[in-house]
Design a protein around this motif. Structure first.
Motif, PDB file in Angstrom:
ATOM      1  N   GLY A   1       9.025   3.783   2.715  1.00 19.96           N
ATOM      2  CA  GLY A   1       9.193   5.223   2.760  1.00 19.96           C
ATOM      3  C   GLY A   1       9.781   5.686   4.076  1.00 19.96           C
ATOM      4  O   GLY A   1      10.122   4.887   4.956  1.00 19.96           O
TER       5      GLY A   1
ATOM      6  N   GLN B   1       0.793  -1.221   0.000  1.00 20.44           N
ATOM      7  CA  GLN B   1       0.000   0.000   0.000  1.00 20.44           C
ATOM      8  C   GLN B   1       0.830   1.280   0.000  1.00 20.44           C
ATOM      9  O   GLN B   1       0.314   2.356  -0.251  1.00 20.44           O
ATOM     10  CB  GLN B   1      -0.933   0.046   1.234  1.00 20.44           C
ATOM     11  CG  GLN B   1      -2.111  -0.918   1.159  1.00 20.44           C
ATOM     12  CD  GLN B   1      -1.743  -2.305   1.580  1.00 20.44           C
ATOM     13  OE1 GLN B   1      -0.810  -2.482   2.366  1.00 20.44           O
ATOM     14  NE2 GLN B   1      -2.464  -3.308   1.083  1.00 20.44           N
ATOM     15  N   GLY B   2       2.136   1.191   0.262  1.00 19.69           N
ATOM     16  CA  GLY B   2       2.948   2.393   0.399  1.00 19.69           C
ATOM     17  C   GLY B   2       3.290   3.035  -0.938  1.00 19.69           C
ATOM     18  O   GLY B   2       3.115   2.460  -2.019  1.00 19.69           O
ATOM     19  N   ALA B   3       3.811   4.258  -0.858  1.00 22.27           N
ATOM     20  CA  ALA B   3       4.254   4.961  -2.058  1.00 22.27           C
ATOM     21  C   ALA B   3       5.533   4.350  -2.621  1.00 22.27           C
ATOM     22  O   ALA B   3       5.830   4.503  -3.808  1.00 22.27           O
ATOM     23  CB  ALA B   3       4.484   6.438  -1.740  1.00 22.27           C
TER      24      ALA B   3
ATOM     25  N   THR C   1      13.181   4.739  -5.235  1.00 20.51           N
ATOM     26  CA  THR C   1      13.376   5.051  -6.659  1.00 20.51           C
ATOM     27  C   THR C   1      14.820   4.808  -7.068  1.00 20.51           C
ATOM     28  O   THR C   1      15.098   4.246  -8.133  1.00 20.51           O
ATOM     29  CB  THR C   1      12.998   6.512  -6.938  1.00 20.51           C
ATOM     30  OG1 THR C   1      11.609   6.699  -6.613  1.00 20.51           O
ATOM     31  CG2 THR C   1      13.231   6.877  -8.390  1.00 20.51           C
TER      32      THR C   1
ATOM     33  N   ARG D   1       4.923   1.896  -5.516  1.00 26.05           N
ATOM     34  CA  ARG D   1       4.505   2.590  -6.736  1.00 26.05           C
ATOM     35  C   ARG D   1       5.689   3.285  -7.395  1.00 26.05           C
ATOM     36  O   ARG D   1       5.828   3.269  -8.625  1.00 26.05           O
ATOM     37  CB  ARG D   1       3.397   3.593  -6.409  1.00 26.05           C
ATOM     38  CG  ARG D   1       2.097   2.949  -5.962  1.00 26.05           C
ATOM     39  CD  ARG D   1       0.965   3.951  -5.957  1.00 26.05           C
ATOM     40  NE  ARG D   1       1.204   5.042  -5.002  1.00 26.05           N
ATOM     41  CZ  ARG D   1       0.858   5.006  -3.731  1.00 26.05           C
ATOM     42  NH1 ARG D   1       0.261   3.923  -3.246  1.00 26.05           N
ATOM     43  NH2 ARG D   1       1.083   6.028  -2.930  1.00 26.05           N
ATOM     44  N   ASP D   2       6.548   3.907  -6.576  1.00 17.80           N
ATOM     45  CA  ASP D   2       7.725   4.576  -7.138  1.00 17.80           C
ATOM     46  C   ASP D   2       8.638   3.583  -7.845  1.00 17.80           C
ATOM     47  O   ASP D   2       9.150   3.853  -8.946  1.00 17.80           O
ATOM     48  CB  ASP D   2       8.494   5.300  -6.029  1.00 17.80           C
ATOM     49  CG  ASP D   2       7.718   6.469  -5.457  1.00 17.80           C
ATOM     50  OD1 ASP D   2       6.761   6.911  -6.118  1.00 17.80           O
ATOM     51  OD2 ASP D   2       8.069   6.926  -4.350  1.00 17.80           O
TER      52      ASP D   2
END
Length: 472
Positions: free
Chosen positions: A229, A153-155, A280, A158-159
């Protein structure tokens, strides 16, 4: 104006500003570098960037201010009701005469013990050599499959997925979802690392399959990314646990740690083979830049073309030089044919000359015979004539035999250089459909029709493949 104390000595009368200034100096000089713990309430994050709030416990409360240039170092988002530890100094806001605490550092309550535990584990693992560069593994140049261990669910996930898709979409990503903070997070992370290594060790026949669209691919990861994160020391604590450090240290697959922001450092970062500043950045470490690869391939292609052209030009120059040095068999054949014709003419003239001389001699003898007619003379002359005739026949036959032997020798010489003799030895003359003789395999391509002339006939052929003869 002056006032007097009980002894009658005059004392200065202060203004309100002077009194507040002296009180502030007294507080700041005597209560500097104070640490205090309490609960945040009435938090106000002003648009100027400064924070104002009240720190309280069950009996008391304290007004606090944390200015913009100080609160930038806070690694978590403070909230009302949160227990925190503050470090700073007591002061007084002179315009209102309010007693307040100027905050220089803020951290969640209990992080002091966590920091001590972090430092102790860091020293212990450093002494065991877990941070040494000799224990670090190199990352694969171009991994086909990468395991990502993080929260779904974290960013961070997605990154990383966006970065892989942008830089090199051909890399298969296998996400093992785990909690990244709280109870059981460290054990879940270590189990996920062990699972990824188990997939890599399993034989190809026993490996699980990965669904990619309509296809099934063998699950064979080549590297691992663990990360999340940013957050406070408490939020990141799962990555400071010994169980996670041990799983990273024992991993046969190279691991990239991407925990928190660039300023965050965890035990996992120190034990991992490579530490990335952000999730990233971790994805960039394991995904080559497609545009850079295309540019590199284009450069290699240009270099290869130049080398091929250079070698082709050298080969063509060498071929031309050899062609100038090697004479075609037809040239020598024509010379031999001319020689045979010349010998034939010489033989014909020689025979005719001999016959002519013999005829002349015969005529002379006949005339002499006619002049002397006695029978004995005639008989002797007949005998002489017969002898002469025999000698002439022998001379003619001998001369003809010698000429025939010479003729046969020339014919045999001619057959040696004749293309027909070459064909009788198993060779063939290969020509294109246009009739041009083929001298190199590069003159035709697959599928071309060619003619092969043999000693006893012709063949119509089709080119299946063409192979260059290697130099010995």
């Amino acid at each position: 104006m002056k006032s007097f104390d009980l002894t009658g000595n005059p004392t200065p009368i202060l203004t309100v500003s002077e009194l507040n200034q002296q009180a502030r100096d007294c507080l700041e000089n005597n209560f500097a570098r104070i640490e205090v713990e309490g609960e945040i309430s009435d938090l106000l994050q002003h648009r100027s960037g400064h924070w104002y709030f009240t720190l309280k416990d069950k009996q008391s409360q304290l007004r606090c201010a944390m200015f913009k240039f100080q609160n930038k170092t806070v690694r978590f988002q403070p909230e009302d009701g949160q227990q925190v530890q503050l470090k700073g100094k007591l002061s007084l806001y002179a315009p209102r005469g309010n007693y307040q605490f100027i905050v220089e550092r803020m951290q969640p309550a209990g992080s002091g013990q966590l920091q001590q535990a972090f430092d102790a584990l860091k020293i212990r693992l450093a002494q065991q050599g877990w941070f040494d560069t000799d224990n670090k593994q190199a990352l694969p140049t171009l991994a086909k499959q990468v395991v990502i261990i993080t929260s779904p669910q974290g960013a961070a996930i997605r990154d990383m997925q966006t970065t892989f898709a942008r830089r090199f979409a051909g890399i298969r990503l296998v996400v093992i979802p785990v909690p990244v903070q709280g109870d059981g997070a460290a054990e879940a992370i270590s189990e996920a690392i062990a699972k990824a290594n188990q997939w890599a060790k399993t034989s190809d026949q026993s490996k699980p399959l990965l669904s990619v669209g309509q296809k099934k691919e063998v699950l064979a990861p080549e590297a691992i990314i663990i990360g999340r994160g940013g957050g406070s020391l408490e939020d990141l604590w799962a990555f400071n646990e010994l169980v996670v450090a041990q799983a990273i240290h024992e991993s046969a697959l190279p691991i990239v740690s991407a925990v928190g922001h660039e300023t965050d450092t965890t035990i996992a970062d120190l034990v991992a083979d490579v530490r990335a500043a952000t999730p990233t950045a971790a994805a960039e470490l394991l995904s080559p830049d497609k545009a850079a690869l295309q540019q590199q391939f284009a450069s290699f292609s240009d270099q290869l073309k130049r080398q091929l052209n250079y070698r082709l030009n050298d080969a063509q120059s060498l071929l031309k030089g050899l062609a100038r040095r090697v004479k075609h068999p037809s040239h020598q054949l024509n010379q031999q044919v001319q020689r045979v014709d010349q010998l034939d003419n010489q033989l014909f003239r020689s025979v005719n000359q001999t016959l002519s001389k013999k005829r002349q001699l015969l005529e002379q003898l006949q005339q002499r015979l006619m002049v002397s007619s006695p029978a004995e003379t005639i008989q002797h002359q007949q005998v002489d004539t017969q002898n002469l005739y025999q000698r002439l026949s022998l001379a003619i036959n001998h001369s003809l035999h010698r000429r025939q032997l010479e003729w046969q020798r020339l014919v045999e010489t001619l057959n040696v250089v004749s293309p027909l003799a070459t064909l009788n030895r198993g060779y063939s003359i290969v020509t294109a459909t246009s009739g041009d003789i083929l001298r190199s395999h590069t003159s035709v391509i697959k599928g071309d029709e060619i003619n092969a002339k043999l000693a006893d006939g012709d063949l119509q052929c089709v080119v299946v493949s063409s192979t260059e003869q290697k130099q010995k």
